[in-house]
Design an enzyme around this catalytic site. Structure first.
Site: not given
Ligand code: GAR
Length: 208
Positions: A14, A110, A151
């Site tokens: 990422n 996520h 989250d």
């Protein structure tokens, strides 16, 4: 120009997607100044060094308490002048201090469609194992701001990915990365840098 600091723990694909997006001129009002790793052996550090990005290490186990680690991470981010902090596979939970100091300025990626397969214990391959166990036909990724609920912060972008017959957690993880994570994370960071994300309560609105 906003100062982007990326926190990593592992392979750093990422991070690479962010570096590539920056190289293509897609992050118009920001630059990646620093990569901070919780793991001195993370391959992500090599990716940063190859691209001339400053690297730092902070390990949870070097601090007696979670509180002192939380303070040290907050101070480190402030000392490098972070405007936005990106969690790109950062596997250490953040504390209250850092979350408060960078409220609505920490972006996490996520590997599922929140609120599915998220929360404490859901990280890395485990997320995909659980998605396959449940038998969902669609999964994906979510870029969101970080708040005190694991989250649970305001969602910025989500992208769906198909689950296919015969998928293993590894195969599904790769598809989710390629089709979703590597696209929406740089996009979310670019939008943030251009001040195009409006936070309203626990939701966001993207200003077109
Ligand atoms: C990514 O799939 C990321 O979404 C996930 O860890 C992987 C890191 O890969 N993060 C989480 O599970 C956070 N809860 P990378 O180091 O190659 O970017």
């Amino acid at each position: 120009m906003k100062n982007i600091v990326v926190l990593v723990s592992g392979g750093g694909t990422n991070l690479q997607a962010l570096i590539d997006a920056q190289g293509r001129g897609e992050i118009k009002n920001g630059y990646i100044s620093t990569v901070i790793s919780s793991n001195p052996n993370a391959y992500a550090l090599e990716r940063a060094e190859k691209n001339g990005i400053n690297t730092l290490i902070i390990r949870r186990r070097d601090y007696d308490s979670f509180d002192s680690y939380d303070s040290a991470l907050t101070e480190l981010l402030q000392s490098v002048g972070a405007d936005v902090v990106v969690l790109a596979g950062f596997m250490t939970i953040l504390g209250k201090k850092v979350i408060k100091a960078f409220e609505n300025r920490i972006i996490n990626i996520h590997p599922a469609l929140i609120p599915s397969f998220c929360g404490e214990g859901y990280y890395g391959l485990k997320v995909h194992e659980e998605a396959l166990k449940k038998g969902v036909k669609v999964t994906g990724a979510t870029a969101h701001f970080v708040n005190e609920i694991c989250d649970g912060g305001p969602i910025i972008i989500q992208k769906a990915v198909e689950v296919k017959n015969g998928d293993t957690p590894e195969i599904l993880q790769k598809r989710v990365m390629e089709q979703a994570e590597w696209k929406i994370l740089p996009k979310a960071v670019a939008l943030f840098c251009e001040d195009k994300i409006k936070v309203i309560g626990n939701k966001t609105e993207i200003i077109e």
